[in-house]
Design an enzyme around this catalytic site. Structure first.
Site: not given
Ligand code: 4NP
Length: 155
Positions: A7, A13, A122
């Site tokens: 990520c 994440r 996000d």
């Protein structure tokens, strides 16, 4: 099978995805290497975001040992499949690809669920609810990956 989640910051994440998949593979007795990395150096060597740690813990997963690290071209040699979260990751990873074989290893994570290159949003600038939602999205994708690996299917 060696799997890398990537990520932007490697503190929200991808460490959550790493923790979730490791747990699901252990539950299914599937042996695999699972790691995570990021493209942004803001949080290098830091543990995951507190909100990510909290939601993972609530789901029986300890991600406190994870430390943010940058993606490198070597990762194409160390991993068989590289799961990205969103289009900015797709742009960033192009700077590291050396050949067609490298490129073939890269997939959007959500494409394993429904075949589309959809983003895992996000959660960093949002609230805890956003982390909950992201966790559930990652959980769904990791269930699909774990089941496929158990059944010796392509991921
Ligand atoms: P991640 O989230 O890519 O899921 O780890 C982010 C973490 C940090 C930042 C952005 C996204 N940041 O701008 O510092």
């Amino acid at each position: 099978m060696r799997i890398l989640f990537v990520c932007l910051g490697n503190i929200c994440r991808s460490p959550m995805a790493e923790g979730i998949l490791k747990k699901k593979l252990a539950e299914r007795n599937v042996d695999a290497v699972v790691e995570s990395a990021g493209f942004e150096s803001f949080h290098i060597n830091e543990p995951p975001d507190k909100r990510a740690v909290k939601i993972a813990k609530k789901n029986g997963i300890d991600i406190t040992e994870s430390r943010s690290r940058l993606f490198t071209s070597d990762d194409f040699d160390k991993f068989d499949r590289i799961f990205i979260m969103e289009s900015s990751n797709n742009r960033d990873i192009k700077y590291f690809t050396r050949n067609e074989d490298d490129l073939k290893k890269v997939k959007y994570l959500m494409s394993v669920v429904h075949g589309k290159n959809e983003a895992v949003p996000d959660p960093y600038f949002g609230d805890e609810k956003g982390f909950e939602k992201t966790f559930q999205t990652l959980d769904k994708a990791c269930t699909t990956i774990a089941d496929k690996l158990k059944n010796k299917e392509e991921i």
